[in-house]
Design a protein around this motif. Sequence first.
Motif, short mmCIF file in Angstrom:
data_model
loop_
_atom_site.label_atom_id
_atom_site.label_comp_id
_atom_site.label_asym_id
_atom_site.label_seq_id
_atom_site.Cartn_x
_atom_site.Cartn_y
_atom_site.Cartn_z
N UNK A 11 0.84 -1.20 0.00
CA UNK A 11 0.00 0.00 0.00
C UNK A 11 0.88 1.26 0.00
N UNK A 12 1.98 1.19 0.74
CA UNK A 12 2.93 2.31 0.76
C UNK A 12 3.46 2.58 -0.64
N UNK A 13 3.77 1.51 -1.39
CA UNK A 13 4.25 1.68 -2.76
C UNK A 13 3.21 2.40 -3.62
N UNK A 14 1.95 2.00 -3.50
CA UNK A 14 0.89 2.64 -4.28
C UNK A 14 0.77 4.13 -3.92
N UNK A 18 1.45 7.39 -6.53
CA UNK A 18 0.49 8.47 -6.79
C UNK A 18 1.07 9.82 -6.41
N UNK A 19 1.87 9.84 -5.33
CA UNK A 19 2.45 11.10 -4.85
C UNK A 19 3.37 11.74 -5.89
N UNK A 20 4.03 10.91 -6.70
CA UNK A 20 4.95 11.46 -7.70
C UNK A 20 4.33 11.50 -9.09
N UNK A 21 3.00 11.32 -9.17
CA UNK A 21 2.31 11.56 -10.43
C UNK A 21 1.94 10.35 -11.25
#
Length: 445
Positions: A11-14, A18-21
């Motif tokens: 989940x952290x990877x997802x 998203x945070x970097x676009x």
Amino acid sequence: PRFAPAYYEDVDLCFQLRQIGFRVVYQPRARVVHFEGATAGTDLTAGNRTLFVEKHALALARQFPPDARHVFRARDHRPGKRILLVDHHVPLPDRDAGSARVFALLRLLSELGHKVTFAADGMAPDFAPAPADRLQQLGVEVLLPPLALPSYIEEHLEDFDLLILCRVTVAAKYLPAIASRENRPPAIFDTIDLHFLRESRQAEVEGNAALAREAEITKSFELHVARLSHRVWVVNPYEAELLRRENPALPVEVVPLIQEVRDTVPKFLDRRDLMFLGGFRHGPNEDAVAFFVTEIFPRLRRELPGVRLLVAGGDLTPAVRALAADDVAILGFVKDINPVFDACRVFVAPLRYGAGLRGKILYSLGSGLPVVTTTVGAEGIGLADREEALIADDAAEFAARVVELYRDEALWTHLSERGRRHVEAHFSYESVKAKVADTVSAVAR
């Protein structure tokens, strides 16, 4: 390392992606084998929830509140509307014009950024998973039997921002109950074609009083669900005007079929023979090809000796198979129809009844293959006789038009070019996409 040995690292990877676009997508073809607990055991009290919440506090603050009732909407991050489209079965775009229309609508709605769910009210008799997979690869969620669709709609109705119900047989089944719900989303009734118009014309051609009475019943259903809808989509101006005469208050809008246009096409002298295309599950097509073979083709045999008629289309009926002859080739379903269009010189569509827009005629025009059709066939497409097509209703006149077009290279070239330009101007993907975008923006909550 923060989440070693396991839990929340996926989940952290997802969240970081998203945070970097980037986007996180679900691929329906993927299969994952999970050996539960192999890394860190199955103790539910263990894990990294606190670490995860601390790291992603800002992103979590923008999510739905932690309540299971929100899962249905929270599972998709696309910014558009949540839309449910229901049709009688998964669209088979290479089989019939209605399916091609529904498939194109689902594609363009997804491209517009909306979260689209397609639900099949039943299964096509020859169902194969490929069409459903094509929709899923476009980002459309697909629901199929044995899912109980009435129960699904009852449970999730208020989670949608817009409903699109295709064909009166589907709309009449679901819309009256939906209309009674207090917090119902707006609904669009896509007629595909006005069924009562097609049935009444068939009754007139066949002199069938029982079918005429059935057409009146269908008409009452179509007008009823139209009154319950926030928009009524028809595919041509004639049907829009017909509905407005029945009820001026109906919110009717013309959303035509979509047809691509070929840039280059084989020339007149490189072609021979005549062509008909149609799905024979649809009654008007069986009637049209039988009318051509029995009433028109005998006249052509004298004028164009050696010319053949190629009949393509799925769901062949015994009556259509029986038309086969040395110069009448019953091809059945052809997976790649373009080589047939490129080889033939004239497309014939002697339709005596029907409704909506005739996808076969639009396809032929877009392919650069000139068309001889009837007034019914040309209806709603905006064709002018001798400008975009040749139009005749009488068998003798129809035959004469076919002979003229088959022999006259200048006329053939004129109609080929004008037909393609007409389709591009009025039935392009982008023009219909813009119209649908405006409607969704105006109607969806």
